[in-house]
Design an enzyme around this catalytic site. Structure first.
Site, PDB file in Angstrom:
ATOM      1  N   CYS A   1       0.826  -1.201   0.000  1.00 47.84           N
ATOM      2  CA  CYS A   1       0.000   0.000   0.000  1.00 47.84           C
ATOM      3  C   CYS A   1       0.862   1.254   0.000  1.00 47.84           C
ATOM      4  O   CYS A   1       1.774   1.390   0.826  1.00 47.84           O
ATOM      5  CB  CYS A   1      -0.926   0.004   1.226  1.00 47.84           C
ATOM      6  SG  CYS A   1      -2.096   1.387   1.207  1.00 47.84           S
TER       7      CYS A   1
ATOM      8  N   CYS B   1      -1.431   5.829   6.275  1.00 51.08           N
ATOM      9  CA  CYS B   1      -2.420   5.984   7.338  1.00 51.08           C
ATOM     10  C   CYS B   1      -1.803   5.456   8.638  1.00 51.08           C
ATOM     11  O   CYS B   1      -1.495   4.267   8.742  1.00 51.08           O
ATOM     12  CB  CYS B   1      -3.683   5.208   7.005  1.00 51.08           C
ATOM     13  SG  CYS B   1      -4.418   5.672   5.412  1.00 51.08           S
TER      14      CYS B   1
ATOM     15  N   CYS C   1      -2.536   2.004  10.504  1.00 53.04           N
ATOM     16  CA  CYS C   1      -2.629   0.750   9.749  1.00 53.04           C
ATOM     17  C   CYS C   1      -1.310  -0.017   9.683  1.00 53.04           C
ATOM     18  O   CYS C   1      -0.252   0.558   9.413  1.00 53.04           O
ATOM     19  CB  CYS C   1      -3.113   1.052   8.332  1.00 53.04           C
ATOM     20  SG  CYS C   1      -3.428  -0.424   7.342  1.00 53.04           S
TER      21      CYS C   1
ATOM     22  N   CYS D   1     -17.864  -8.841   3.731  1.00 53.47           N
ATOM     23  CA  CYS D   1     -17.155  -7.575   3.538  1.00 53.47           C
ATOM     24  C   CYS D   1     -15.773  -7.827   2.954  1.00 53.47           C
ATOM     25  O   CYS D   1     -14.915  -8.436   3.604  1.00 53.47           O
ATOM     26  CB  CYS D   1     -17.029  -6.837   4.868  1.00 53.47           C
ATOM     27  SG  CYS D   1     -18.592  -6.607   5.726  1.00 53.47           S
TER      28      CYS D   1
ATOM     29  N   CYS E   1     -20.353  -6.083   0.872  1.00 55.93           N
ATOM     30  CA  CYS E   1     -19.785  -4.768   1.141  1.00 55.93           C
ATOM     31  C   CYS E   1     -18.335  -4.788   0.648  1.00 55.93           C
ATOM     32  O   CYS E   1     -17.649  -5.808   0.763  1.00 55.93           O
ATOM     33  CB  CYS E   1     -19.826  -4.451   2.636  1.00 55.93           C
ATOM     34  SG  CYS E   1     -19.111  -2.844   3.079  1.00 55.93           S
TER      35      CYS E   1
ATOM     36  N   CYS F   1     -21.051   2.681   4.215  1.00 59.18           N
ATOM     37  CA  CYS F   1     -20.571   2.197   5.496  1.00 59.18           C
ATOM     38  C   CYS F   1     -19.363   3.068   5.829  1.00 59.18           C
ATOM     39  O   CYS F   1     -18.335   2.982   5.160  1.00 59.18           O
ATOM     40  CB  CYS F   1     -20.177   0.721   5.382  1.00 59.18           C
ATOM     41  SG  CYS F   1     -19.357   0.037   6.836  1.00 59.18           S
TER      42      CYS F   1
ATOM     43  N   ARG G   1     -22.159  -0.482  14.276  1.00 61.23           N
ATOM     44  CA  ARG G   1     -21.440  -1.750  14.379  1.00 61.23           C
ATOM     45  C   ARG G   1     -20.243  -1.658  15.330  1.00 61.23           C
ATOM     46  O   ARG G   1     -19.428  -0.739  15.233  1.00 61.23           O
ATOM     47  CB  ARG G   1     -20.947  -2.180  12.991  1.00 61.23           C
ATOM     48  CG  ARG G   1     -20.273  -3.565  12.983  1.00 61.23           C
ATOM     49  CD  ARG G   1     -19.875  -3.986  11.580  1.00 61.23           C
ATOM     50  NE  ARG G   1     -20.920  -3.621  10.644  1.00 61.23           N
ATOM     51  CZ  ARG G   1     -20.721  -2.855   9.584  1.00 61.23           C
ATOM     52  NH1 ARG G   1     -19.525  -2.401   9.302  1.00 61.23           N
ATOM     53  NH2 ARG G   1     -21.725  -2.532   8.786  1.00 61.23           N
TER      54      ARG G   1
END
Length: 364
Positions: free
Chosen positions: A70, A74, A77, A114, A146, A206, A276
């Protein structure tokens, strides 16, 4: 004893949140800061939760279909660039692999499957691959899907909608003011733009938060209301897990009560949205997980992106013990004798007594 639901097995879903908030910004801040008694706030939250979702709990299963590689930074993460976290990196799984994961998720009682990918966003080829997979899962398994795949433009949002995508995850994570503290490779505004493209395409959003990344209570209040302003229908509330390789400068120590108060605040500001309990529920809510269901109506089972979580059986047992019922995809769960299925794992099941008799008390 067969599982008997007091409400329909699958409640009708909306694309956008439509119900006004029950509390204002000052009351939200007062709940988060502890100024309002916990039982008083929880009682108000439960009345809203019961009105819109009855006593059912939706179970979601995450599938990390592409890990690592990636370019984003962030801070929360384990897959961020140069994290050095040691996570297993792999390219996107094949449609066949993802489909089999979906089959397993449905067998484990998932309400929604998901799919999560690492990266800034899919290119055109990856978008077509995702569209093919989504269509296969939704048509052949009848399972809701999702996807979380990063930043999207309008064209890609419309392509995924046409394939049958009914939800897209793209968390705001924190307030606009605090966002530069956790990421500098893309902006808060880009995230809001992606949400806008998907909602215009008719995809339910979401979008939630990660609590405990050094934000103030007003930061948390701000993002709760930004999510409400965007009419988000599904809100995952994550509690920061200090994974190896993270770059959060001043992570907070979260108490179970504060985590519960956060869920209460989300419910009262977003009465008709799915709230959630996401990553961190086991380690941060701890003994209040069951009580948290009086505000939240949804959770993840079988782990998160790069962190292990409670398995499906333990999660279902916790839901039932708390006086709620797992909500399955259409046709799932109707013939399952949960008392029998889960009873073999009960600590006082007859087959477990030989081990219990070996218990020896020690004060060390």
């Amino acid at each position: 004893m067969k599982l008997s639901l007091e409400t329909p097995q699958v409640t009708e879903e909306k694309v956008f949140s439509e119900v006004p908030s029950i509390i204002d910004r000052e009351e939200t801040h007062a709940i988060l800061s502890g100024q309002i008694p916990l039982t008083e706030a929880l009682d108000k939250a439960y009345k809203a939760r019961e009105k819109y979702f009855g006593k059912t709990v939706r179970i979601h299963v995450l599938d990390n279909i592409k890990n690592g590689h990636c370019p984003e930074d962030c801070g929360y993460c384990a897959q961020r660039k140069n994290a050095g976290s040691g996570v297993q990196e792999y390219s996107m799984k094949s449609p066949e692999e993802i489909f089999q994961d979906a089959v397993q998720a449905k067998e484990n009682g998932a309400y929604r499957f998901c799919m999560v990918t690492a990266g800034t966003g899919p290119n055109s080829l990856a978008t077509e691959k995702l569209a093919f997979t989504i269509e296969k899962i939704s048509k052949e398994l009848g399972l809701k899907v999702c996807l979380s795949a990063g930043l999207l433009d309008r064209e890609k949002a419309e392509r995924l909608k046409a394939a049958g995508l009914d939800r897209y995850n793209h968390n705001l994570n924190t307030s606009k003011a605090h966002y530069p503290e956790i990421c500098d490779t893309h902006t808060y505004e880009q995230r809001v733009e992606t949400i806008t493209h998907l909602m215009k395409a008719g995809v339910g959003m979401c979008s939630g938060v990660i609590v405990g990344m050094g934000e103030s209570l007003w930061d948390l209040t701000d993002v709760i209301y930004e999510i409400k302003n965007l009419k988000v229908i599904s809100i995952p509330v994550n509690f920061f897990i200090p994974v190896a390789g993270h770059a959060i400068k001043n992570p907070q120590s979260l108490t179970p009560e504060f985590c519960l108060r956060t869920l209460i605040a989300f419910r009262l500001v977003n009465p008709d949205s799915e709230v959630r309990i996401a990553a961190g529920r086991e380690g941060h809510l701890r003994g209040l997980q069951g009580m948290a269901l009086y505000a939240a109506n949804s959770l993840f089972a079988s782990g998160y992106l790069n962190v292990k979580g409670s398995d499906a059986a333990d999660t279902i047992r916790m839901i039932l013990d708390s006086g709620f019922y797992p909500e399955f995809s259409s046709g799932m769960g109707e013939e399952i004798d949960w008392e029998s299925a889960l009873g073999k794992d009960h600590p006082y099941a007859p087959e477990n007594f030989p081990e219990l008799y070996k218990y020896r008390k020690s004060l060390k």
